[in-house]
Design a protein around this motif. Structure first.
Motif, mmCIF file in Angstrom:
data_model
loop_
_atom_site.group_PDB
_atom_site.id
_atom_site.type_symbol
_atom_site.label_atom_id
_atom_site.label_comp_id
_atom_site.label_asym_id
_atom_site.label_seq_id
_atom_site.Cartn_x
_atom_site.Cartn_y
_atom_site.Cartn_z
ATOM 1 N N ASN A 17 21.612 22.057 38.316
ATOM 2 C CA ASN A 17 22.897 22.722 38.096
ATOM 3 C C ASN A 17 22.905 24.052 38.843
ATOM 4 N N ASN A 18 22.702 23.975 40.143
ATOM 5 C CA ASN A 18 22.693 25.159 40.998
ATOM 6 C C ASN A 18 24.031 25.880 40.852
ATOM 7 N N PHE A 19 23.960 27.175 40.613
ATOM 8 C CA PHE A 19 25.175 27.947 40.348
ATOM 9 C C PHE A 19 26.168 27.889 41.512
ATOM 10 N N VAL A 20 25.673 27.904 42.739
ATOM 11 C CA VAL A 20 26.558 27.908 43.904
ATOM 12 C C VAL A 20 27.003 26.495 44.255
ATOM 13 N N LEU A 21 26.076 25.570 44.341
ATOM 14 C CA LEU A 21 26.380 24.247 44.884
ATOM 15 C C LEU A 21 26.789 23.213 43.840
ATOM 16 N N ALA A 22 26.609 23.501 42.557
ATOM 17 C CA ALA A 22 27.060 22.571 41.519
ATOM 18 C C ALA A 22 28.189 23.178 40.683
ATOM 19 N N TYR A 23 28.060 24.450 40.317
ATOM 20 C CA TYR A 23 29.089 25.122 39.517
ATOM 21 C C TYR A 23 30.120 25.861 40.371
ATOM 22 N N PHE A 24 29.821 26.069 41.643
ATOM 23 C CA PHE A 24 30.682 26.803 42.568
ATOM 24 C C PHE A 24 30.940 28.235 42.099
ATOM 25 N N LEU A 25 29.912 28.863 41.572
ATOM 26 C CA LEU A 25 29.965 30.270 41.187
ATOM 27 C C LEU A 25 29.220 31.084 42.248
ATOM 28 N N GLY A 26 29.725 32.230 42.587
ATOM 29 C CA GLY A 26 29.077 33.071 43.591
ATOM 30 C C GLY A 26 29.386 32.649 45.008
ATOM 31 N N ILE A 27 30.557 32.106 45.217
ATOM 32 C CA ILE A 27 30.935 31.604 46.536
ATOM 33 C C ILE A 27 31.141 32.755 47.540
ATOM 34 N N CYS A 28 31.625 33.916 47.070
ATOM 35 C CA CYS A 28 31.894 35.039 48.000
ATOM 36 C C CYS A 28 30.655 35.419 48.811
ATOM 37 N N PRO A 29 29.534 35.759 48.181
ATOM 38 C CA PRO A 29 28.363 36.085 49.003
ATOM 39 C C PRO A 29 27.798 34.857 49.716
ATOM 40 N N PHE A 30 27.978 33.681 49.135
ATOM 41 C CA PHE A 30 27.489 32.456 49.766
ATOM 42 C C PHE A 30 28.144 32.258 51.133
ATOM 43 N N LEU A 31 29.420 32.495 51.206
ATOM 44 C CA LEU A 31 30.135 32.328 52.470
ATOM 45 C C LEU A 31 30.079 33.572 53.343
ATOM 46 N N GLY A 32 30.012 34.745 52.717
ATOM 47 C CA GLY A 32 30.108 35.985 53.472
ATOM 48 C C GLY A 32 28.808 36.537 54.017
ATOM 49 N N VAL A 33 27.716 36.361 53.298
ATOM 50 C CA VAL A 33 26.446 36.982 53.686
ATOM 51 C C VAL A 33 25.490 35.967 54.303
ATOM 52 N N SER A 34 25.908 34.737 54.407
ATOM 53 C CA SER A 34 24.982 33.704 54.861
ATOM 54 C C SER A 34 24.998 33.506 56.375
ATOM 55 N N GLY A 35 25.285 34.558 57.129
ATOM 56 C CA GLY A 35 25.286 34.433 58.578
ATOM 57 C C GLY A 35 23.904 34.522 59.189
ATOM 58 N N LYS A 36 23.027 35.300 58.580
ATOM 59 C CA LYS A 36 21.664 35.499 59.081
ATOM 60 C C LYS A 36 20.671 35.274 57.939
ATOM 61 N N VAL A 37 19.560 34.643 58.250
ATOM 62 C CA VAL A 37 18.550 34.323 57.239
ATOM 63 C C VAL A 37 17.976 35.598 56.612
ATOM 64 N N ASP A 38 17.730 36.613 57.427
ATOM 65 C CA ASP A 38 17.151 37.851 56.916
ATOM 66 C C ASP A 38 18.071 38.513 55.884
ATOM 67 N N THR A 39 19.341 38.604 56.194
ATOM 68 C CA THR A 39 20.308 39.196 55.272
ATOM 69 C C THR A 39 20.456 38.339 54.020
ATOM 70 N N ALA A 40 20.481 37.027 54.197
ATOM 71 C CA ALA A 40 20.619 36.114 53.058
ATOM 72 C C ALA A 40 19.434 36.231 52.106
ATOM 73 N N THR A 41 18.226 36.399 52.667
ATOM 74 C CA THR A 41 17.035 36.540 51.839
ATOM 75 C C THR A 41 17.127 37.787 50.960
ATOM 76 N N LYS A 42 17.529 38.881 51.573
ATOM 77 C CA LYS A 42 17.606 40.144 50.824
ATOM 78 C C LYS A 42 18.747 40.131 49.813
ATOM 79 N N MET A 43 19.846 39.508 50.158
ATOM 80 C CA MET A 43 20.951 39.381 49.211
ATOM 81 C C MET A 43 20.529 38.500 48.043
ATOM 82 N N GLY A 44 19.807 37.428 48.319
ATOM 83 C CA GLY A 44 19.305 36.555 47.250
ATOM 84 C C GLY A 44 18.369 37.304 46.320
ATOM 85 N N GLY A 45 17.511 38.157 46.895
ATOM 86 C CA GLY A 45 16.617 38.971 46.071
ATOM 87 C C GLY A 45 17.388 39.950 45.199
ATOM 88 N N ALA A 46 18.405 40.584 45.758
ATOM 89 C CA ALA A 46 19.210 41.535 44.987
ATOM 90 C C ALA A 46 19.953 40.828 43.852
#
Length: 193
Positions: A17-46
């Motif tokens: 029940n992944n929050f983004v891919l099953a519940y569709f929660l947190g779509i804003c950062p999923f679509l907005g910050v997922s351009g670069k792996v480095d940024t996505a990693t740090k956003m995921g940590g935050a």
């Protein structure tokens, strides 16, 4: 009290029940910050850090509000805790890594309104998790959120090297990739037993 095993809670929140891919929660950062792996990693940590703090505080707030017979204050209390935690994270990132602060841009303060974090606290309350279960639920949800961000960022980086028709470039391609990722995560639903 919920009797689910800790590993099951973690796996459920991370993959099944992944929050983004099953519940569709947190779509804003999923679509907005997922351009670069480095940024996505740090956003995921935050986001994981904010989820963890919010889950622990949410458990305490729920217990206190039940004790004083004021459960109607839950939602506003959760929002205050989430907003405060995000402000703390924002100050730490601004001080420790100004380049990351710039890279995350508007999406860092938007963690405050990230419905995945509020959903986490509300779901754990509704499921009747104790403190340890809430921590594992938050860690699983944060790991799942980070996995979703990293998958999307990796695919978007690879798509820069592919010849893509103009019709599907940009937002359309991002939404198509997100939909396909969501479909693939539906395969994990069989792990739920």
């Amino acid at each position: 009290m919920n009797n689910e095993p800790l590993w099951g809670i973690f796996l459920n929140a991370c993959l099944i029940n992944n929050f983004v891919l099953a519940y569709f929660l947190g779509i804003c950062p999923f679509l907005g910050v997922s351009g670069k792996v480095d940024t996505a990693t740090k956003m995921g940590g935050a986001v994981t850090f904010v989820m963890l703090i919010s889950a622990v505080c949410g458990y305490g707030i729920h217990s206190l509000l039940v004790f004083i017979d004021a459960p109607f204050l839950q939602l506003i209390s959760y929002i205050v805790v989430i907003a405060s935690t995000v402000q703390l994270v924002e100050m730490i990132i601004k001080k420790m890594s100004p380049s990351l602060f710039q890279a995350l841009g508007i999406f860092l303060p938007l963690i405050t309104t990230n419905c995945a974090i509020l959903g986490l606290v509300l779901f754990q309350t509704n499921k009747g998790y104790d403190l340890l279960q809430s921590v594992f639920y938050a860690l699983g949800a944060g790991a799942g959120f980070t996995i979703a961000l990293l998958l999307m960022a990796g695919l978007r980086e690879q798509m820069e090297f592919a010849e893509v028709p103009n019709v599907v470039k940009g937002t359309v391609l991002t939404l198509l990739i997100g939909g396909i990722l969501s479909l693939t995560f539906m395969g994990f639903s069989g792990l739920n037993g």
